[in-house]
Design a protein around this motif. Structure first.
Motif, PDB file in Angstrom:
ATOM      1  N   THR A  49      91.537 115.333 121.072  1.00 29.78           N
ATOM      2  CA  THR A  49      91.334 116.475 120.156  1.00 29.78           C
ATOM      3  C   THR A  49      89.933 116.050 119.677  1.00 29.78           C
ATOM      4  OG1 THR A  49      93.610 116.744 119.714  1.00 29.78           O
ATOM      5  CG2 THR A  49      92.083 117.602 117.884  1.00 29.78           C
ATOM      6  N   LEU A  50      89.494 114.691 119.215  1.00 26.46           N
ATOM      7  CA  LEU A  50      88.212 114.394 118.583  1.00 26.46           C
ATOM      8  C   LEU A  50      87.002 114.773 119.554  1.00 26.46           C
ATOM      9  CD1 LEU A  50      86.234 113.158 116.541  1.00 26.46           C
ATOM     10  CD2 LEU A  50      87.009 111.233 117.518  1.00 26.46           C
ATOM     11  N   LEU A  51      87.373 114.636 120.872  1.00 21.87           N
ATOM     12  CA  LEU A  51      86.486 114.962 121.922  1.00 21.87           C
ATOM     13  C   LEU A  51      86.265 116.456 121.899  1.00 21.87           C
ATOM     14  CD1 LEU A  51      84.448 114.616 124.486  1.00 21.87           C
ATOM     15  CD2 LEU A  51      86.697 114.653 125.837  1.00 21.87           C
ATOM     16  N   ASP A  52      87.413 117.321 121.994  1.00 21.06           N
ATOM     17  CA  ASP A  52      87.094 118.740 121.929  1.00 21.06           C
ATOM     18  C   ASP A  52      86.520 119.263 120.764  1.00 21.06           C
ATOM     19  OD1 ASP A  52      88.353 118.721 124.411  1.00 21.06           O
ATOM     20  OD2 ASP A  52      90.430 119.589 123.838  1.00 21.06           O
ATOM     21  N   VAL A  53      87.029 118.453 119.286  1.00 19.82           N
ATOM     22  CA  VAL A  53      86.203 118.882 118.310  1.00 19.82           C
ATOM     23  C   VAL A  53      84.519 118.837 118.266  1.00 19.82           C
ATOM     24  CG1 VAL A  53      85.732 118.241 115.686  1.00 19.82           C
ATOM     25  CG2 VAL A  53      88.197 118.591 116.627  1.00 19.82           C
ATOM     26  N   LEU A  54      84.012 117.936 118.859  1.00 15.40           N
ATOM     27  CA  LEU A  54      82.769 117.539 118.835  1.00 15.40           C
ATOM     28  C   LEU A  54      82.157 118.418 119.800  1.00 15.40           C
ATOM     29  CD1 LEU A  54      82.644 113.828 118.440  1.00 15.40           C
ATOM     30  CD2 LEU A  54      82.105 115.419 116.584  1.00 15.40           C
ATOM     31  N   LEU A  55      82.869 118.748 121.131  1.00 16.80           N
ATOM     32  CA  LEU A  55      82.427 119.563 121.952  1.00 16.80           C
ATOM     33  C   LEU A  55      82.371 120.910 121.580  1.00 16.80           C
ATOM     34  CD1 LEU A  55      84.011 118.213 125.295  1.00 16.80           C
ATOM     35  CD2 LEU A  55      81.737 118.221 124.720  1.00 16.80           C
ATOM     36  N   SER A  56      83.157 121.362 120.604  1.00 11.21           N
ATOM     37  CA  SER A  56      83.225 122.855 120.073  1.00 11.21           C
ATOM     38  C   SER A  56      81.850 123.073 119.208  1.00 11.21           C
ATOM     39  CB  SER A  56      84.277 122.867 119.407  1.00 11.21           C
ATOM     40  OG  SER A  56      84.435 122.426 118.117  1.00 11.21           O
ATOM     41  N   VAL A 103      91.287 103.021 122.397  1.00 15.73           N
ATOM     42  CA  VAL A 103      91.989 104.129 123.196  1.00 15.73           C
ATOM     43  C   VAL A 103      91.639 105.342 122.454  1.00 15.73           C
ATOM     44  CG1 VAL A 103      94.462 105.050 123.782  1.00 15.73           C
ATOM     45  CG2 VAL A 103      94.016 102.598 124.107  1.00 15.73           C
ATOM     46  N   LEU A 104      91.485 105.509 121.260  1.00 17.09           N
ATOM     47  CA  LEU A 104      91.410 106.788 120.623  1.00 17.09           C
ATOM     48  C   LEU A 104      89.799 107.186 120.930  1.00 17.09           C
ATOM     49  CD1 LEU A 104      92.167 107.413 116.646  1.00 17.09           C
ATOM     50  CD2 LEU A 104      89.945 108.463 117.733  1.00 17.09           C
ATOM     51  N   LEU A 105      89.022 106.183 120.840  1.00 26.88           N
ATOM     52  CA  LEU A 105      87.434 106.558 121.036  1.00 26.88           C
ATOM     53  C   LEU A 105      87.189 106.558 122.225  1.00 26.88           C
ATOM     54  CD1 LEU A 105      86.403 104.348 117.827  1.00 26.88           C
ATOM     55  CD2 LEU A 105      86.700 106.844 117.881  1.00 26.88           C
ATOM     56  N   ASP A 106      87.948 106.205 123.138  1.00 25.17           N
ATOM     57  CA  ASP A 106      87.545 106.000 124.582  1.00 25.17           C
ATOM     58  C   ASP A 106      86.832 107.519 125.338  1.00 25.17           C
ATOM     59  OD1 ASP A 106      86.897 104.472 127.134  1.00 25.17           O
ATOM     60  OD2 ASP A 106      88.609 105.636 127.946  1.00 25.17           O
ATOM     61  N   PRO A 107      87.656 108.815 124.996  1.00 26.42           N
ATOM     62  CA  PRO A 107      86.827 110.104 125.269  1.00 26.42           C
ATOM     63  C   PRO A 107      85.468 110.209 124.938  1.00 26.42           C
ATOM     64  CG  PRO A 107      89.410 110.141 124.738  1.00 26.42           C
ATOM     65  CD  PRO A 107      88.864 108.775 124.370  1.00 26.42           C
ATOM     66  N   ALA A 231     104.300 126.434 139.369  1.00 27.61           N
ATOM     67  CA  ALA A 231     103.734 125.217 138.676  1.00 27.61           C
ATOM     68  C   ALA A 231     102.238 125.103 139.588  1.00 27.61           C
ATOM     69  CB  ALA A 231     104.594 124.086 138.860  1.00 27.61           C
ATOM     70  N   ALA A 232     101.306 124.366 138.967  1.00 28.25           N
ATOM     71  CA  ALA A 232     100.105 124.280 139.282  1.00 28.25           C
ATOM     72  C   ALA A 232      99.239 123.524 138.326  1.00 28.25           C
ATOM     73  CB  ALA A 232      99.360 125.738 139.490  1.00 28.25           C
ATOM     74  N   LEU A 233      98.268 122.922 139.107  1.00 24.62           N
ATOM     75  CA  LEU A 233      97.267 122.136 138.477  1.00 24.62           C
ATOM     76  C   LEU A 233      96.124 123.251 138.319  1.00 24.62           C
ATOM     77  CD1 LEU A 233      97.210 118.603 139.889  1.00 24.62           C
ATOM     78  CD2 LEU A 233      97.941 119.151 137.437  1.00 24.62           C
ATOM     79  N   VAL A 234      95.615 123.166 136.998  1.00 28.35           N
ATOM     80  CA  VAL A 234      94.426 124.296 136.525  1.00 28.35           C
ATOM     81  C   VAL A 234      93.333 123.474 135.987  1.00 28.35           C
ATOM     82  CG1 VAL A 234      95.877 126.322 136.802  1.00 28.35           C
ATOM     83  CG2 VAL A 234      95.211 125.017 134.427  1.00 28.35           C
ATOM     84  N   THR A 235      92.161 123.923 136.099  1.00 25.76           N
ATOM     85  CA  THR A 235      91.114 123.500 135.143  1.00 25.76           C
ATOM     86  C   THR A 235      91.160 123.901 133.789  1.00 25.76           C
ATOM     87  OG1 THR A 235      89.598 123.003 137.434  1.00 25.76           O
ATOM     88  CG2 THR A 235      88.475 123.082 135.188  1.00 25.76           C
ATOM     89  N   GLY A 236      91.604 123.125 132.786  1.00 25.20           N
ATOM     90  CA  GLY A 236      92.034 123.428 131.341  1.00 25.20           C
ATOM     91  C   GLY A 236      90.251 123.626 130.632  1.00 25.20           C
ATOM     92  N   SER A 237      90.595 124.044 129.259  1.00 21.03           N
ATOM     93  CA  SER A 237      89.638 124.119 128.500  1.00 21.03           C
ATOM     94  C   SER A 237      89.247 122.599 127.556  1.00 21.03           C
ATOM     95  CB  SER A 237      90.100 124.905 127.277  1.00 21.03           C
ATOM     96  OG  SER A 237      91.205 124.666 126.669  1.00 21.03           O
ATOM     97  N   SER A 238      89.993 121.611 127.967  1.00 21.66           N
ATOM     98  CA  SER A 238      89.676 120.533 127.037  1.00 21.66           C
ATOM     99  C   SER A 238      88.488 119.601 127.981  1.00 21.66           C
ATOM    100  CB  SER A 238      90.962 119.776 126.952  1.00 21.66           C
ATOM    101  OG  SER A 238      91.699 120.592 125.918  1.00 21.66           O
ATOM    102  N   GLY A 239      88.076 118.636 127.178  1.00 20.11           N
ATOM    103  CA  GLY A 239      87.048 117.833 127.683  1.00 20.11           C
ATOM    104  C   GLY A 239      85.930 118.195 128.852  1.00 20.11           C
ATOM    105  N   PRO A 240      85.941 117.613 129.684  1.00 20.68           N
ATOM    106  CA  PRO A 240      84.768 117.970 130.623  1.00 20.68           C
ATOM    107  C   PRO A 240      85.533 118.833 131.780  1.00 20.68           C
ATOM    108  CG  PRO A 240      85.297 115.772 131.125  1.00 20.68           C
ATOM    109  CD  PRO A 240      85.881 116.192 129.882  1.00 20.68           C
ATOM    110  N   GLY A 241      86.687 119.521 131.641  1.00 22.38           N
ATOM    111  CA  GLY A 241      87.079 120.201 132.383  1.00 22.38           C
ATOM    112  C   GLY A 241      88.418 119.427 133.006  1.00 22.38           C
ATOM    113  N   PHE A 242      89.044 118.777 132.023  1.00 23.24           N
ATOM    114  CA  PHE A 242      90.505 118.030 132.164  1.00 23.24           C
ATOM    115  C   PHE A 242      91.403 119.041 132.999  1.00 23.24           C
ATOM    116  CE2 PHE A 242      89.470 114.730 128.791  1.00 23.24           C
ATOM    117  CZ  PHE A 242      89.000 113.743 129.682  1.00 23.24           C
ATOM    118  N   LEU A 243      92.167 118.658 133.942  1.00 22.90           N
ATOM    119  CA  LEU A 243      93.138 119.228 134.608  1.00 22.90           C
ATOM    120  C   LEU A 243      94.235 119.246 133.622  1.00 22.90           C
ATOM    121  CD1 LEU A 243      93.317 117.407 138.068  1.00 22.90           C
ATOM    122  CD2 LEU A 243      92.399 119.719 137.589  1.00 22.90           C
TER     123      LEU A 243
END
Length: 268
Positions: A49-56, A103-107, A231-243
């Motif tokens: 979430t922190l990664l996504d907040v800053l990317l936003s 762990v929290l700050l690794d992303p 069911a599928a794996l899709v390129t999601g909206s989080s991070g650098p395109g996390f599945l």
């Protein structure tokens, strides 16, 4: 006037939210946007979430305004005398005050290049805060309380933003000591499981069939490409395109029996 503040915390019951928002309003003249970090793996969900907040804050089409984000996840797991310490770092024009946990700050380390955090010791900071009208007995209580996200973290944020000489130590961020592999970072409200890897990490492309545990699913770039009910794996909206592991029209978490923090065996 202070920048807009978002507060991510695992202290999220109504009583805690009431106290946090009121204290922040008293200190900053405005209430924060207070968002709960619940679920069984708050460190991983907080990190994503922190990664996504800053990317936003990117691709605004203009300069935009500075923001402030507070992050509190401090389980009493024996690694620290009273939970992990708090610190801060800056990313561009934005300031983050956070629990210090690898762990929290690794992303943000891996994907935003955040290399260090200014880590504080609450007792040291409060002892040095000559600008604050807080007596020695109260300062000792603030440093050792169970609810540091209420009593200490908002003060730390205000004093740093006010350019007070807050004692801190620059601590380099390193990779956390954790098992390798893919994990569920969080489960969203649709039941989609946000994973900690990209398609490139797995060496897969759209159309490939991928084993997720004992089940094979296809990788698609978009949710709209997944047949209803599949069911599928899709390129999601989080991070650098996390599945994301999804079921179109259903819950992947329920179908695969997954929760935040679970390890997932994914093989291309």
């Amino acid at each position: 006037m202070y920048p807009p503040i978002t507060y991510l915390t695992d202290c999220s019951d109504a009583n805690a939210q009431a106290r946090l928002t009121t204290r922040m309003a008293a200190l900053f003249g405005r209430s924060p946007v207070l968002l709960p970090l619940d679920g069984p793996a708050p460190l991983r969900s907080a990190g994503l979430t922190l990664l996504d907040v800053l990317l936003s804050t990117r691709l605004l089409g203009e300069d935009g305004f500075p923001t402030v984000t507070l992050v509190n996840v401090a389980p009493r797991d024996g690694r620290w005398p009273n939970g992990a310490p708090f610190g801060w770092f800056r990313h561009g024009r934005h300031t983050v005050f956070t629990t210090y946990d690898p762990v929290l700050l690794d992303p943000v380390r891996r994907y935003l290049g955040v290399s260090s955090v200014s880590v504080t010791d609450a007792a040291t900071v409060l002892a040095a805060a000559e600008w604050a009208s807080i007596g020695a007995a109260d300062a000792a209580g603030l440093a050792t309380t169970q609810f540091r996200s209420l009593w200490y973290l908002p003060l730390l944020a205000k004093w740093v933003l006010d350019d007070r000489p807050v004692p801190s130590s620059a601590v380099e961020l390193t990779a956390p000591e954790q098992p390798d592999g893919v994990h569920v970072a969080l489960v969203d409200n649709f039941g989609n499981c946000k994973l900690t890897c990209t398609a490139a990490d797995l060496g897969i492309v759209a159309g490939d069939r991928v084993a997720v545990g004992a089940t094979k699913v296809r990788h698609h770039e978009r949710l709209s490409d997944v047949p209803v009910g599949a069911a599928a794996l899709v390129t999601g909206s989080s991070g650098p395109g996390f599945l994301e592991l999804v079921v179109n029209g259903g819950s992947a978490a329920a179908e695969f029996g997954l929760s935040a923090g679970d390890a997932v065996v994914v093989q291309g």
